[in-house]
Scaffold this motif. Structure first.
Motif, PDB file in Angstrom:
ATOM      1  N   GLN A  11       0.840  -1.201   0.000  1.00 46.44           N
ATOM      2  CA  GLN A  11       0.000   0.000   0.000  1.00 46.44           C
ATOM      3  C   GLN A  11       0.875   1.250   0.000  1.00 46.44           C
ATOM      4  O   GLN A  11       0.573   2.223  -0.689  1.00 46.44           O
ATOM      5  N   HIS A  12       1.962   1.207   0.768  1.00 42.54           N
ATOM      6  CA  HIS A  12       2.901   2.332   0.793  1.00 42.54           C
ATOM      7  C   HIS A  12       3.493   2.555  -0.606  1.00 42.54           C
ATOM      8  O   HIS A  12       3.555   3.685  -1.094  1.00 42.54           O
ATOM      9  N   LYS A  15       0.931   3.980  -3.087  1.00 45.97           N
ATOM     10  CA  LYS A  15       0.736   5.417  -2.870  1.00 45.97           C
ATOM     11  C   LYS A  15       1.936   6.201  -3.400  1.00 45.97           C
ATOM     12  O   LYS A  15       1.767   7.221  -4.076  1.00 45.97           O
ATOM     13  N   ASP A  18       1.752   6.223  -7.226  1.00 45.43           N
ATOM     14  CA  ASP A  18       0.568   6.754  -7.899  1.00 45.43           C
ATOM     15  C   ASP A  18      -0.013   8.048  -7.332  1.00 45.43           C
ATOM     16  O   ASP A  18      -0.649   8.793  -8.068  1.00 45.43           O
ATOM     17  N   SER A  19       0.159   8.322  -6.037  1.00 45.06           N
ATOM     18  CA  SER A  19      -0.559   9.485  -5.483  1.00 45.06           C
ATOM     19  C   SER A  19       0.127  10.146  -4.290  1.00 45.06           C
ATOM     20  O   SER A  19      -0.541  10.779  -3.473  1.00 45.06           O
ATOM     21  N   GLN A  20       1.391  10.038  -4.173  1.00 40.33           N
ATOM     22  CA  GLN A  20       2.120  10.589  -3.027  1.00 40.33           C
ATOM     23  C   GLN A  20       2.067  12.119  -2.975  1.00 40.33           C
ATOM     24  O   GLN A  20       2.015  12.706  -1.904  1.00 40.33           O
ATOM     25  N   ARG A  29      -3.625  14.451  -7.693  1.00 42.42           N
ATOM     26  CA  ARG A  29      -2.545  13.738  -7.028  1.00 42.42           C
ATOM     27  C   ARG A  29      -1.766  12.928  -8.063  1.00 42.42           C
ATOM     28  O   ARG A  29      -2.324  12.472  -9.054  1.00 42.42           O
ATOM     29  N   GLY A  31       2.169  10.411  -8.412  1.00 45.42           N
ATOM     30  CA  GLY A  31       3.273   9.762  -7.714  1.00 45.42           C
ATOM     31  C   GLY A  31       4.524   9.750  -8.568  1.00 45.42           C
ATOM     32  O   GLY A  31       4.661  10.520  -9.522  1.00 45.42           O
ATOM     33  N   LYS A  96      -3.171   5.221 -12.608  1.00 44.28           N
ATOM     34  CA  LYS A  96      -2.820   4.725 -11.275  1.00 44.28           C
ATOM     35  C   LYS A  96      -3.051   3.209 -11.106  1.00 44.28           C
ATOM     36  O   LYS A  96      -3.830   2.751 -10.278  1.00 44.28           O
ATOM     37  N   GLN A  99      -2.540   1.545  -7.483  1.00 45.19           N
ATOM     38  CA  GLN A  99      -3.637   1.739  -6.533  1.00 45.19           C
ATOM     39  C   GLN A  99      -4.875   0.950  -6.941  1.00 45.19           C
ATOM     40  O   GLN A  99      -5.597   0.441  -6.085  1.00 45.19           O
TER      41      GLN A  99
END
Length: 152
Positions: A11-12, A15, A18-20, A29, A31, A96, A99
């Motif tokens: 999950q980290h 993120k 894709d969306s950090q 957002r 990544g 993404k 995700q």
């Protein structure tokens, strides 16, 4: 690494890829995936490699063959369209795939269909995809070299 830690780790990474980050003043957002994708050839291959590792770990943690097929389809779409110069870079901001794959896995767990690994499906498909993406990277490189030659 136990299953819960593996999923939190993924999950980290999803993120981060894709969306950090968020564009200030917007809800947009993104990544590292679209940023890495700006590097011709190597960027698309790196993004594919991260996605492939994520799918393999999810397979190891019990995703069914059906869920894995959907995950692999996400990775293929991301790799195919993402490898197109310029258009692929824009696509990477919106699609993404990592995700999407994590969402599929979490839904899979919540529905209680956790039945064990599906390595017999995943490994051959990922190897074929790896060869395919490497070919796409090479073709993208050759197109860029050809365009560069026309410009000069």
């Amino acid at each position: 690494m136990n299953q819960t830690r593996s999923l939190r780790f993924l999950q980290h990474w999803a993120k981060l890829m894709d969306s950090q980050f968020r564009i200030p003043g917007t809800q947009i957002r993104f990544g590292l995936d679209p940023l890495i994708g700006l590097i011709p050839g190597a960027g698309d291959f790196s993004s594919f490699a991260v996605s492939a590792v994520m799918v393999m770990v999810l397979a190891q943690n019990g995703a069914s063959g059906f869920v894995l097929a959907r995950m692999i389809l996400n990775v293929v779409i991301d790799a195919l369209i993402g490898s197109i110069p310029f258009i692929g870079d824009i696509f990477d901001f919106a699609f993404k795939a990592n995700q999407r794959n994590m969402r599929l896995m979490m839904e899979h767990y919540e529905e209680g269909r956790h039945k064990g690994g599906a390595w017999k499906v995943v490994v051959p498909v990922l190897l074929v995809l790896l060869v395919f993406v490497a070919l796409l990277v090479w073709v993208s490189y050759r197109i860029l070299v050809w365009i560069w030659g026309l410009i000069q």
